[in-house]
Design an enzyme around this catalytic site. Structure first.
Site, mmCIF file in Angstrom:
data_model
loop_
_atom_site.group_PDB
_atom_site.id
_atom_site.type_symbol
_atom_site.label_atom_id
_atom_site.label_comp_id
_atom_site.label_asym_id
_atom_site.label_seq_id
_atom_site.Cartn_x
_atom_site.Cartn_y
_atom_site.Cartn_z
ATOM 1 N N HIS A 73 -0.875 0.486 10.709
ATOM 2 C CA HIS A 73 0.392 -0.631 10.255
ATOM 3 C C HIS A 73 1.471 -0.629 11.194
ATOM 4 C CE1 HIS A 73 -0.863 0.060 5.562
ATOM 5 N NE2 HIS A 73 -1.477 -1.050 6.290
ATOM 6 N N GLU A 106 0.848 -1.199 0.088
ATOM 7 C CA GLU A 106 -0.220 -0.014 -0.088
ATOM 8 C C GLU A 106 0.924 1.096 -0.106
ATOM 9 O OE1 GLU A 106 -2.163 -0.826 3.565
ATOM 10 O OE2 GLU A 106 -3.714 -2.246 2.383
ATOM 11 N N ASP A 145 -1.120 -5.141 9.142
ATOM 12 C CA ASP A 145 -1.791 -4.384 9.968
ATOM 13 C C ASP A 145 -1.804 -4.611 11.331
ATOM 14 O OD1 ASP A 145 -3.179 -3.363 7.909
ATOM 15 O OD2 ASP A 145 -4.891 -4.453 7.871
#
Length: 597
Positions: A535, A342, A366
């Site tokens: 994160h 990401e 995550d």
């Protein structure tokens, strides 16, 4: 041993043996020459035997040609260090020396001073004097002084001094390694995640790095025009088919990809990884006429946007992210890359810090769910034990993509404990164990309409780990969070029940932070409740103290940690900014400002 895949030499440590400049009839200086140079050689030996660059080679250390008693010798040392490419200096002495005449005056070097603790000669007096000079001149230096008095003829380095020397050396080498390299973002902002909104100012001013950007369409251009290493691709595809087993497909029948589509997706994601590696560091074996593409971007770290524009149409980047971050691929064991899923640039930096301090592969995840003991009992009937019980619960670390395969914990040490090893220690048996523990499930077509595959494994060993997060706060700047703890091994049936509450096709790690009973570390819940983003970057080992030292070099304050105060090691000038360690750090970082501004 591997060569450096980046442009630019690795940083060099320079040792500066300083000495009392007085000669005369009593031969003060002459009597100290052997001992002073002996300290320098002992420090050099400690560094070369214990510190390595990220490619596995021992750090390079040079020593001044002579001891340094007056300005001309300091100048001669500086000239030698300039030619040798020294980025880090350690000044050592067993005696009094002339502080401002013998100190390292180069504003660009990272500085430490080791003063011998002995009663015969006042090495500690010089240490205090020269550290005052460093503070007065705005050149922060780390002070190193042994706890116990040594005999004048002692040649060994006490354990507490060794610990500080190595912490200083590790952190300084990591800091200097980043300078002049690139962060490569492939794509841009992912689903509104702030960490993927890249800040060139942060990379330039705090890390000494540049930001490089390419659109994701560059991958498609290279695929379409054949701009990749065709032999490498064929080798990679063959290895993938032999070693990466396809897992179950969670998608309903009506939206599953066909077998033909999955086969095409395998070729796509393997080719994609080959191209991303070429984007990072170039490839001399690209086809003729592709001279620009052959050079790459000199990237020490990077990120891939993926969601959503890419993954709504093309296979996802999970295969490339997971394998690039691992310590092996079809070419065998090799230095891990840093590729943030990401394009979370800030988590990518956390991974980079961790990797350069440990030389191990990193986990991107995550920080997804806190499980209390009560919630686990209600969901599974299981009562927590061990580190999970001591932490009053645990945190579920899970995400598609960028967790290294090493995180399964199937590589073992000599005692059979699960570990994450530096790549040069990864045997073929270790690599096979990680591959056997991993399956590649067809992507969730609700998340990833273009298909692809997600790595799936369970971290099935209790390992010491450190989770970090870098955040940018408007008006404050960058701050780092640190949580040391352990991965948790749960009974398989308990893991399954909890894992199935979220995505069962993604890699799964249970994390129990070490508690202190105060602030954010009263329970695992408080750790998650105080975490600054969605994160975390997770490294093998308890490296919080090294991270604190590294951050002080970069002028990044640490806003949350569970490292014991006696392990906190920052430049001596920090002591002038108040009596509380946390406040000192904030005020000193603000006073000195970014390292490269």
């Amino acid at each position: 041993m591997a060569t450096n895949r980046l442009i630019g030499d690795y940083p060099v440590i320079g040792i500066r043996p300083t000495i009392d400049g007085r000669r005369g009839v009593l031969k003060v200086r002459e009597s100290l020459e052997e001992q002073t140079m002996g300290m320098a050689k002992a420090a050099a030996k400690l560094f070369t035997e214990n510190l390595r660059y990220s490619n596995g080679e021992p750090v390079k250390v040079v020593i001044a040609d002579t001891t340094i008693g007056r300005v001309p010798e300091a100048a001669a040392c500086a000239e030698k260090f300039k030619k040798e490419g020294v980025d880090i200096t350690l000044t050592v002495t067993p005696c009094w020396c002339y502080g401002s005449e013998t100190m390292d005056m180069d504003p660009k070097t990272i500085k430490g001073v080791w003063g011998f603790n002995g009663t015969e000669r006042p090495g500690a007096v010089y240490l205090a004097s020269v550290l005052a000079s460093h503070a007065q001149k705005g050149l922060p230096a780390f002070g190193i002084y042994g706890h116990d008095v040594q005999n004048a003829d002692a040649t060994g380095i006490p354990e507490d001094v060794q610990e500080k020397l190595l912490r200083f050396g590790r952190a300084a080498v990591a800091v200097a390694t980043m300078r002049g390299k690139s962060y490569l973002q492939i794509g841009s902002i992912t689903m509104g995640i702030a960490g993927s909104i890249i800040s060139p100012e942060f990379f330039e001013e705090y890390l000494g790095m540049r930001v490089e950007s390419v659109d994701e369409v560059e991958i498609i251009r290279r695929m379409t025009e054949g701009i990749y290493d065709h032999d490498e691709f064929e080798k990679a595809l063959k290895w993938t088919k032999e070693n990466c087993k396809q897992g179950f497909d969670k998608n309903p029948d009506f939206c599953r990809k066909t077998d033909e589509e999955k086969e095409e997706a395998w070729e796509f994601v393997v080719k994609m990884m080959c191209i991303i590696k070429d984007l990072f560091n170039g490839n001399k074996n690209l086809p003729e006429g592709c001279e620009e593409e052959k050079v790459g971007h000199n990237a020490i770290a990077g990120g891939f946007q993926g969601q959503r524009q890419w993954t709504d149409f093309y296979p996802n980047g999970d295969f490339a992210e997971a394998l690039m971050n691992s310590s092996f691929d079809w070419n065998g064991a090799r230095e891990p890359y840093i590729l943030a899923t990401e394009n979370d640039t800030l988590n990518g930096v956390g991974m980079l810090f961790n990797k350069l301090l440990t030389n191990t592969a990193q986990i991107f995840a995550d920080v997804r769910t806190y499980w209390s003991p009560e919630a686990v009992k209600q969901a599974t009937g299981y009562e927590l034990e061990g580190v999970a019980k001591e932490s009053k619960g645990f945190i579920h670390l899970i995400n598609s993509g960028a967790a290294c395969l090493d995180a399964c914990g199937e590589a073992k040490d000599e005692n059979g404990n699960g570990v994450i090893k530096p790549f040069w220690e990864m045997t073929e048996k270790d690599q096979k164990a990680c591959l056997d523990a991993t399956e590649w499930c067809p992507a969730d077509n609700g998340y990833f309409r273009g298909g692809g595959f997600s790595s799936r494994f369970l971290t099935n060993s209790e390992m010491p780990v450190t989770m970090v997060r870098l955040n940018l706060v408007k008006g404050l700047g960058p701050v780092l969070q640190i949580a040391e703890g352990w991965t948790v091994k749960l009974p398989d049936e308990v893991s399954d029940k909890l894992w199935k509450r979220t995505d069962y096709t993604w890699p799964c790690t249970w994390f129990a932070p070490r508690l202190t009973g105060e602030g954010a570390f009263k329970s695992a819940y408080d750790v998650m409740n105080n975490w600054g983003a969605n994160h975390g970057a997770i490294s093998y080992g308890h490296i919080g103290a090294d991270l604190i030292t590294l951050c002080s070099m970069l002028r990044i304050p640490v806003c949350m940690h569970n490292v014991s105060e006696d392990k906190i090691f920052r430049p001596a000038a920090w002591n002038a900014f108040g009596m509380d360690k946390e406040g000192q750090d904030y005020r000193a970082c603000k006073n000195y400002g970014p390292l490269y501004k």
